[in-house]
Scaffold this motif. Sequence first.
Motif, PDB file in Angstrom:
ATOM      1  N   PHE A  70     -14.955  19.028  38.536  1.00 30.03           N
ATOM      2  CA  PHE A  70     -14.036  19.192  39.670  1.00 30.03           C
ATOM      3  C   PHE A  70     -14.615  18.463  40.867  1.00 30.03           C
ATOM      4  O   PHE A  70     -15.782  18.623  41.206  1.00 30.03           O
ATOM      5  N   ASN A  71     -13.818  17.620  41.497  1.00 28.05           N
ATOM      6  CA  ASN A  71     -14.280  16.886  42.669  1.00 28.05           C
ATOM      7  C   ASN A  71     -13.134  16.773  43.665  1.00 28.05           C
ATOM      8  O   ASN A  71     -12.194  16.004  43.466  1.00 28.05           O
ATOM      9  N   LYS A  72     -13.216  17.551  44.724  1.00 24.97           N
ATOM     10  CA  LYS A  72     -12.140  17.580  45.714  1.00 24.97           C
ATOM     11  C   LYS A  72     -12.037  16.267  46.471  1.00 24.97           C
ATOM     12  O   LYS A  72     -10.935  15.798  46.786  1.00 24.97           O
ATOM     13  N   LYS A  73     -13.186  15.624  46.751  1.00 27.22           N
ATOM     14  CA  LYS A  73     -13.177  14.374  47.506  1.00 27.22           C
ATOM     15  C   LYS A  73     -12.494  13.256  46.726  1.00 27.22           C
ATOM     16  O   LYS A  73     -11.802  12.418  47.302  1.00 27.22           O
ATOM     17  N   LYS A  74     -12.722  13.226  45.411  1.00 32.67           N
ATOM     18  CA  LYS A  74     -12.111  12.192  44.574  1.00 32.67           C
ATOM     19  C   LYS A  74     -10.780  12.655  43.985  1.00 32.67           C
ATOM     20  O   LYS A  74     -10.180  11.958  43.179  1.00 32.67           O
ATOM     21  N   ASP A  75     -10.356  13.844  44.398  1.00 33.13           N
ATOM     22  CA  ASP A  75      -9.028  14.357  44.060  1.00 33.13           C
ATOM     23  C   ASP A  75      -8.784  14.434  42.549  1.00 33.13           C
ATOM     24  O   ASP A  75      -7.784  13.943  42.036  1.00 33.13           O
ATOM     25  N   TYR A  76      -9.731  15.063  41.837  1.00 35.45           N
ATOM     26  CA  TYR A  76      -9.458  15.374  40.441  1.00 35.45           C
ATOM     27  C   TYR A  76      -9.924  16.802  40.146  1.00 35.45           C
ATOM     28  O   TYR A  76     -10.824  17.331  40.802  1.00 35.45           O
ATOM     29  N   LEU A  77      -9.285  17.405  39.164  1.00 35.55           N
ATOM     30  CA  LEU A  77      -9.567  18.799  38.837  1.00 35.55           C
ATOM     31  C   LEU A  77      -9.229  19.053  37.379  1.00 35.55           C
ATOM     32  O   LEU A  77      -8.703  18.187  36.680  1.00 35.55           O
ATOM     33  N   TYR A  78      -9.524  20.275  36.933  1.00 31.80           N
ATOM     34  CA  TYR A  78      -9.215  20.650  35.548  1.00 31.80           C
ATOM     35  C   TYR A  78      -8.904  22.135  35.512  1.00 31.80           C
ATOM     36  O   TYR A  78      -9.216  22.894  36.440  1.00 31.80           O
ATOM     37  N   THR A  79      -8.308  22.565  34.426  1.00 33.40           N
ATOM     38  CA  THR A  79      -8.121  23.985  34.136  1.00 33.40           C
ATOM     39  C   THR A  79      -8.235  24.164  32.628  1.00 33.40           C
ATOM     40  O   THR A  79      -7.749  23.333  31.859  1.00 33.40           O
ATOM     41  N   VAL A  80      -8.907  25.232  32.213  1.00 36.46           N
ATOM     42  CA  VAL A  80      -8.949  25.597  30.795  1.00 36.46           C
ATOM     43  C   VAL A  80      -7.959  26.738  30.594  1.00 36.46           C
ATOM     44  O   VAL A  80      -8.027  27.759  31.283  1.00 36.46           O
ATOM     45  N   TYR A  81      -7.027  26.542  29.674  1.00 35.95           N
ATOM     46  CA  TYR A  81      -5.983  27.543  29.412  1.00 35.95           C
ATOM     47  C   TYR A  81      -6.154  28.129  28.018  1.00 35.95           C
ATOM     48  O   TYR A  81      -6.661  27.474  27.101  1.00 35.95           O
ATOM     49  N   LYS A 102     -17.412  33.127  43.739  1.00 35.71           N
ATOM     50  CA  LYS A 102     -16.719  32.393  44.796  1.00 35.71           C
ATOM     51  C   LYS A 102     -16.334  30.985  44.335  1.00 35.71           C
ATOM     52  O   LYS A 102     -15.493  30.334  44.951  1.00 35.71           O
ATOM     53  N   GLU A 103     -16.986  30.519  43.269  1.00 37.48           N
ATOM     54  CA  GLU A 103     -16.704  29.180  42.749  1.00 37.48           C
ATOM     55  C   GLU A 103     -15.829  29.220  41.493  1.00 37.48           C
ATOM     56  O   GLU A 103     -15.596  28.195  40.863  1.00 37.48           O
ATOM     57  N   LEU A 104     -15.358  30.402  41.149  1.00 43.10           N
ATOM     58  CA  LEU A 104     -14.557  30.569  39.949  1.00 43.10           C
ATOM     59  C   LEU A 104     -13.124  30.932  40.314  1.00 43.10           C
ATOM     60  O   LEU A 104     -12.877  31.920  41.002  1.00 43.10           O
ATOM     61  N   LEU A 105     -12.181  30.120  39.863  1.00 42.14           N
ATOM     62  CA  LEU A 105     -10.766  30.377  40.112  1.00 42.14           C
ATOM     63  C   LEU A 105     -10.112  30.806  38.807  1.00 42.14           C
ATOM     64  O   LEU A 105     -10.210  30.112  37.790  1.00 42.14           O
ATOM     65  N   LEU A 106      -9.461  31.963  38.833  1.00 42.17           N
ATOM     66  CA  LEU A 106      -8.756  32.471  37.657  1.00 42.17           C
ATOM     67  C   LEU A 106      -7.260  32.321  37.872  1.00 42.17           C
ATOM     68  O   LEU A 106      -6.755  32.590  38.954  1.00 42.17           O
ATOM     69  N   GLY A 107      -6.569  31.898  36.830  1.00 39.92           N
ATOM     70  CA  GLY A 107      -5.130  31.693  36.955  1.00 39.92           C
ATOM     71  C   GLY A 107      -4.739  30.316  36.452  1.00 39.92           C
ATOM     72  O   GLY A 107      -5.314  29.810  35.492  1.00 39.92           O
ATOM     73  N   SER A 108      -3.787  29.697  37.106  1.00 40.67           N
ATOM     74  CA  SER A 108      -3.310  28.392  36.662  1.00 40.67           C
ATOM     75  C   SER A 108      -3.053  27.487  37.857  1.00 40.67           C
ATOM     76  O   SER A 108      -3.013  27.935  39.001  1.00 40.67           O
ATOM     77  N   ASP A 109      -2.910  26.214  37.587  1.00 38.32           N
ATOM     78  CA  ASP A 109      -2.575  25.215  38.594  1.00 38.32           C
ATOM     79  C   ASP A 109      -1.317  24.497  38.111  1.00 38.32           C
ATOM     80  O   ASP A 109      -1.238  24.095  36.945  1.00 38.32           O
ATOM     81  N   SER A 110      -0.349  24.343  38.975  1.00 40.05           N
ATOM     82  CA  SER A 110       0.942  23.778  38.555  1.00 40.05           C
ATOM     83  C   SER A 110       0.801  22.377  37.980  1.00 40.05           C
ATOM     84  O   SER A 110       1.530  21.988  37.067  1.00 40.05           O
ATOM     85  N   GLU A 135       3.124  32.372  29.724  1.00 41.98           N
ATOM     86  CA  GLU A 135       1.873  33.062  30.036  1.00 41.98           C
ATOM     87  C   GLU A 135       0.695  32.278  29.453  1.00 41.98           C
ATOM     88  O   GLU A 135       0.506  32.215  28.242  1.00 41.98           O
ATOM     89  N   THR A 136      -0.091  31.680  30.318  1.00 41.24           N
ATOM     90  CA  THR A 136      -1.266  30.919  29.906  1.00 41.24           C
ATOM     91  C   THR A 136      -2.412  31.228  30.868  1.00 41.24           C
ATOM     92  O   THR A 136      -2.650  30.486  31.822  1.00 41.24           O
ATOM     93  N   PRO A 137      -3.130  32.337  30.662  1.00 41.54           N
ATOM     94  CA  PRO A 137      -4.255  32.632  31.548  1.00 41.54           C
ATOM     95  C   PRO A 137      -5.298  31.525  31.503  1.00 41.54           C
ATOM     96  O   PRO A 137      -5.642  31.029  30.426  1.00 41.54           O
ATOM     97  N   GLY A 138      -5.768  31.132  32.661  1.00 40.68           N
ATOM     98  CA  GLY A 138      -6.700  30.016  32.710  1.00 40.68           C
ATOM     99  C   GLY A 138      -7.805  30.227  33.724  1.00 40.68           C
ATOM    100  O   GLY A 138      -7.834  31.208  34.456  1.00 40.68           O
ATOM    101  N   TYR A 167      -4.440  28.918  21.135  1.00 41.85           N
ATOM    102  CA  TYR A 167      -4.699  27.527  21.483  1.00 41.85           C
ATOM    103  C   TYR A 167      -5.453  27.480  22.813  1.00 41.85           C
ATOM    104  O   TYR A 167      -4.987  28.026  23.808  1.00 41.85           O
ATOM    105  N   VAL A 168      -6.617  26.869  22.777  1.00 41.50           N
ATOM    106  CA  VAL A 168      -7.387  26.645  23.996  1.00 41.50           C
ATOM    107  C   VAL A 168      -7.118  25.207  24.418  1.00 41.50           C
ATOM    108  O   VAL A 168      -7.221  24.287  23.609  1.00 41.50           O
ATOM    109  N   VAL A 169      -6.755  25.023  25.677  1.00 41.35           N
ATOM    110  CA  VAL A 169      -6.377  23.688  26.149  1.00 41.35           C
ATOM    111  C   VAL A 169      -7.195  23.328  27.383  1.00 41.35           C
ATOM    112  O   VAL A 169      -7.198  24.072  28.373  1.00 41.35           O
ATOM    113  N   PHE A 170      -7.885  22.210  27.307  1.00 41.83           N
ATOM    114  CA  PHE A 170      -8.562  21.660  28.488  1.00 41.83           C
ATOM    115  C   PHE A 170      -7.607  20.641  29.107  1.00 41.83           C
ATOM    116  O   PHE A 170      -7.236  19.653  28.468  1.00 41.83           O
TER     117      PHE A 170
END
Length: 197
Positions: A70-81, A102-110, A135-138, A167-170
Amino acid sequence: MQKFLLIFLGSFLIFGIFFWSLLSPSISEDDVQLTNDIKIISTSGQSDKNQVDKLEVSILLKNKSSKPLFNKKKDYLYTVYLYNPSSYRFLKIEYANQLNPKELLLGSDSRTKKRVIKDLKNANIPISYKNGIVETPGFMYLGRAPQISMEYYFIQKQKVVRNDNFYVVFSFYQKKYGKNLSWSKIYTVEVTKNESD
């Protein structure tokens, strides 16, 4: 002068198209190692009222690159579902103590979830909607830990059929100079009974 300007603009355009075509994601599939373990925890020893199987899914995510996932400055991210078409209801998620909450986000990103649903459909995996939502907890970890360990817990809500797998999806998201460099990878996890339970 006009001819020179047209040649210059044409060359610049060709170079731009060539440069744009060579753009690649900051994180590739080879940079990510994802392993998982799954088991059904049988409750058959309890009373008939409580005979509902629970399921534990362990996910270990390793970053094999020298770059953060994850790199906010380079504008890329990921989510594991984690996705199951219909047989289980999500209960809770637990994580290793060494991870900073504080560095762990639970849920999903659109942005990443949209890609996941599209790729699941393309893989002919049935999509189950609840009130119009899949429903895809991530989770997404924003820190620099080389590996991340997560545990999901589900409860059985209907009879499990043989091919009702998890199914686990990166899912990785990145746009650079207007080019969509996003990708996702689907890992099939077969549900099997733990004979010792």
